[in-house]
Design an enzyme around this catalytic site. Structure first.
Site, PDB file in Angstrom:
ATOM      1  N   GLY A 267      -1.027   5.426   9.035  1.00  0.00           N
ATOM      2  CA  GLY A 267      -0.579   6.780   9.356  1.00  0.00           C
ATOM      3  C   GLY A 267       0.883   6.779   9.743  1.00  0.00           C
ATOM      4  O   GLY A 267       1.277   6.002  10.618  1.00  0.00           O
TER       5      GLY A 267
ATOM      6  N   CYS B  85      -5.851   7.377  10.046  1.00  0.00           N
ATOM      7  CA  CYS B  85      -5.262   7.004  11.325  1.00  0.00           C
ATOM      8  C   CYS B  85      -5.521   5.541  11.641  1.00  0.00           C
ATOM      9  O   CYS B  85      -6.407   4.908  11.083  1.00  0.00           O
ATOM     10  CB  CYS B  85      -5.873   7.822  12.457  1.00  0.00           C
ATOM     11  SG  CYS B  85      -5.607   9.576  12.301  1.00  0.00           S
TER      12      CYS B  85
ATOM     13  N   CYS C 147     -13.313  13.469  -0.674  1.00  0.00           N
ATOM     14  CA  CYS C 147     -13.771  12.811   0.555  1.00  0.00           C
ATOM     15  C   CYS C 147     -13.869  13.844   1.671  1.00  0.00           C
ATOM     16  O   CYS C 147     -12.968  14.657   1.846  1.00  0.00           O
ATOM     17  CB  CYS C 147     -12.782  11.713   0.961  1.00  0.00           C
ATOM     18  SG  CYS C 147     -13.263  10.894   2.491  1.00  0.00           S
TER      19      CYS C 147
ATOM     20  N   CYS D 242     -19.546   3.090   1.753  1.00  0.00           N
ATOM     21  CA  CYS D 242     -19.527   4.449   1.226  1.00  0.00           C
ATOM     22  C   CYS D 242     -18.724   4.381  -0.073  1.00  0.00           C
ATOM     23  O   CYS D 242     -17.602   3.876  -0.085  1.00  0.00           O
ATOM     24  CB  CYS D 242     -18.840   5.408   2.201  1.00  0.00           C
ATOM     25  SG  CYS D 242     -18.598   7.061   1.477  1.00  0.00           S
TER      26      CYS D 242
ATOM     27  N   ASP E 192      -2.969  -1.074 -10.871  1.00  0.00           N
ATOM     28  CA  ASP E 192      -2.867  -0.230  -9.670  1.00  0.00           C
ATOM     29  C   ASP E 192      -4.233  -0.176  -8.995  1.00  0.00           C
ATOM     30  O   ASP E 192      -5.241  -0.565  -9.580  1.00  0.00           O
ATOM     31  CB  ASP E 192      -2.386   1.174 -10.059  1.00  0.00           C
ATOM     32  CG  ASP E 192      -1.707   1.884  -8.896  1.00  0.00           C
ATOM     33  OD1 ASP E 192      -1.724   1.359  -7.767  1.00  0.00           O
ATOM     34  OD2 ASP E 192      -1.159   2.983  -9.112  1.00  0.00           O
ATOM     35  N   ASP E 193      -4.255   0.335  -7.738  1.00  0.00           N
ATOM     36  CA  ASP E 193      -5.521   0.354  -7.005  1.00  0.00           C
ATOM     37  C   ASP E 193      -6.384   1.558  -7.336  1.00  0.00           C
ATOM     38  O   ASP E 193      -7.603   1.480  -7.319  1.00  0.00           O
ATOM     39  CB  ASP E 193      -5.266   0.295  -5.490  1.00  0.00           C
ATOM     40  CG  ASP E 193      -4.245   1.314  -5.055  1.00  0.00           C
ATOM     41  OD1 ASP E 193      -4.565   2.505  -5.055  1.00  0.00           O
ATOM     42  OD2 ASP E 193      -3.106   0.911  -4.737  1.00  0.00           O
TER      43      ASP E 193
ATOM     44  N   CYS F 244     -16.078   2.786   4.504  1.00  0.00           N
ATOM     45  CA  CYS F 244     -15.310   3.340   3.377  1.00  0.00           C
ATOM     46  C   CYS F 244     -14.807   2.196   2.493  1.00  0.00           C
ATOM     47  O   CYS F 244     -14.059   1.332   2.948  1.00  0.00           O
ATOM     48  CB  CYS F 244     -14.125   4.140   3.920  1.00  0.00           C
ATOM     49  SG  CYS F 244     -13.003   4.669   2.625  1.00  0.00           S
TER      50      CYS F 244
HETATM   51  S1  SF4 Z   1     -15.826   9.443   0.171  1.00  0.00           S
HETATM   52 FE1  SF4 Z   1     -14.479   7.821  -0.664  1.00  0.00          FE
HETATM   53  S2  SF4 Z   1     -12.627   7.836   0.605  1.00  0.00           S
HETATM   54 FE2  SF4 Z   1     -14.209   9.015   1.694  1.00  0.00          FE
HETATM   55  S3  SF4 Z   1     -15.177   7.534   3.094  1.00  0.00           S
HETATM   56 FE3  SF4 Z   1     -16.398   7.535   1.204  1.00  0.00          FE
HETATM   57  S4  SF4 Z   1     -15.463   5.918  -0.064  1.00  0.00           S
HETATM   58 FE4  SF4 Z   1     -14.016   6.392   1.546  1.00  0.00          FE
END
Ligand code: SF4
Length: 503
Positions: free
Chosen positions: A68, A41, A422, A472, A385-386, A276
């Site tokens: 989103g 979002c 995730c 993360c 690609d990513d 993230c």
């Molecule tokens: S698990 Fe992967 S997609 Fe989910 S918040 Fe962590 S880094 Fe991002």
């Protein structure tokens, strides 16, 4: 409660006597053709009584549309009345001049949604509105709570009723139920009860408030617009309305904006920051700035690093549009291989409201991408690609390049293999649907039909971000920053040997 219904919209007064204005649910939802991780979002909030807050929110949401595309909504507060307008579709499909003119007020919040918790559908569109203490609050949220079921159960036990299945309504429900008179006091009580990823904005009759989870998993930035203040998921939303970024809201902070300016308070114990990393790889707009880094530049560095780690002899580096472009630029720069286009994207595809028949669905990727045969034929191609999630799109893409006459197709991916799902709001499939789960890189390369395949290393990714480690990276490492309840883990994880889900 009074209710008036029209052919396109309906409005009602809630139990506190406030008008809640909503549009009718639209028919179908989007068809899905690609394999990328899905952003959840985008959120925005503004307090500016002398400005057209709904229109400014509209433009900001327009800049956040990439986060989103299922639904969009704006809530405005005028004196003691909060009005919400939301519907399925893109920002430009949901709002028109007439609707924006009807949304007047001193402050507003806005939301664009892609669903993870809660089904796709109008009931789960945001902002959500709840009555509390003879007034009302509207709330919009980016992220995913991992203790939604427990909190929802607790609210149901207290007699609370729900209109949707979203975790956002659970947060709003906790706010509505709080005995605290002031919304900020209610948030001080509610925020420490929430687990998981949440950046959210709240609209009351006096102020707008933003807050961010103690790990800072989803972004939120504060901006200055000629002495009035705004909050947004990304700086690109500030740029479009002429606002200047002041600073990011830090993990566990709450920021409230009213007539006297803005104030920030730490309301939840700050944990190790875990933004993230996909915000850097793919989600955030390339022109947005996070942690002091322009995301485009970070992605170019990822491509450069990838070229260092996994060089290849080839004739042309092509991006997989659009998000692979900065990585391809970096790869070409570092490798000295010529950069060019090899795949042309239909810019206007968006998310269609018309589901194609099965036969057409199989051609889905052709609706999005078509090969530029003159650039591909007879050449050794590096396609950058990513990420790869399930691999089905990648497989079709490689086949398309070979059909167009490529002599070799070398895939270079600007992130490590995704092997864990995730739990924090990104739709990446369950673990056994991930193509890299329980397969070597060579096997994945074989499965997608590439001449060779290489991923960026986790260390390479971290260094390329240009930021001290504050991310993360759980979908690569299985090291989840905040506790994931066992029932959720069991539903998505198939293999926990390396997962530290309780850190
Ligand atoms: S698990 Fe992967 S997609 Fe989910 S918040 Fe962590 S880094 Fe991002």
């Amino acid at each position: 409660m009074s209710l008036t219904a029209g052919p396109e919209r309906h409005a009602y007064r809630d139990f506190a006597g406030r008008k809640v204005d909503m549009c009718r649910p639209a028919a179908a939802t989007a068809g899905r053709f690609d394999d990328s991780p899905r952003e959840e979002c985008g959120i925005f909030a503004i307090y500016a009584p002398e400005r057209d807050v709904a229109r400014l929110t509209y433009f900001a949401l327009f800049a956040l549309q990439h986060r989103g595309q299922e639904s969009a909504g704006i809530a405005v507060s005028e004196n003691s009345e909060i009005v919400v307008y939301k519907d399925m579709g893109l920002v430009s499909q949901v709002f028109n001049e007439r609707i924006l003119k009807s949304l007047t007020g001193q402050s507003a919040i806005g939301h664009v949604r892609y669903s993870t918790t809660g089904a796709t559908g109008w009931n789960n569109a945001q902002p959500v509105i709840k009555g509390r203490n003879q007034s009302a609050v509207a709330l919009a949220h980016n992220g995913n709570l991992v203790n939604t079921a427990e909190l929802r159960e607790r609210l149901l036990d207290c007699g609370h009723t729900f209109d949707s299945t979203s975790d956002t309504e659970v947060i709003a429900g906790l706010l509505a139920q709080s005995a605290e008179g002031d919304v900020k006091d209610a948030l001080r009580e509610v925020i420490p009860q929430l687990r998981g990823a949440f950046s959210a904005v709240v609209l009351t009759d006096k102020e707008v408030i933003g807050f961010r989870d103690p790990y800072g998993i989803r972004p939120l930035v504060l901006g200055d617009m000629e002495g009035r203040y705004v909050l947004a998921s990304e700086t690109a939303a500030l740029d479009i309305i002429g606002a200047r970024a002041i600073r990011e809201i830090e993990p566990g902070e709450m920021c409230w904006i009213d007539e006297s300016g803005y104030r920030i308070e730490q309301v939840a114990g700050r944990k190790r920051e875990s933004l993230c990393v996909f915000e850097f790889i793919y989600f955030g707009r390339p022109d947005s700035i996070m942690k002091g880094q322009t995301l485009y530049d970070a992605r170019v560095r990822m491509g450069r690093r990838l070229a260092e780690e996994s060089p290849v002899e080839a004739d042309l580096v092509i991006p997989v549009p659009d998000t692979g472009k900065p990585g391809a630029v970096g790869f070409a720069e570092k490798s000295g291989i010529h950069f060019g286009d090899g795949l042309i994207k239909n810019k206007y595809i968006g998310r269609t409201f018309i589901e194609p028949a099965d036969e057409l669905r199989r051609l889905g990727i052709r609706m999005k991408l078509n090969p530029l045969t003159s650039n591909i034929e007879g050449r050794r191609i590096v396609a950058v690609d990513d990420s790869i999630v399930r691999g089905n799109t990648t497989q079709r893409l490689v086949a398309m390049l070979f059909e167009a006459g490529a002599a070799e197709v070398h895939l270079r991916i600007c992130s490590p293999p995704i092997v864990f799902p995730c739990f924090y709001g990104i739709d990446m499939a369950d673990q056994d649907e991930l193509i890299a789960f329980h397969q070597s890189v060579e096997d994945v390369g074989r499965e997608v039909g590439a001449t060779s395949l290489a991923y960026l290393s986790l260390d390479g990714l971290r260094e390329a971000t240009g930021v001290e480690d504050c991310f993360c990276t759980a979908c690569f490492s299985g090291s989840y920053p905040c506790v994931v309840p066992e029932n959720l883990r069991l539903a998505k994880l198939r293999f926990e040997q390396n997962a530290d889900a309780t850190r």
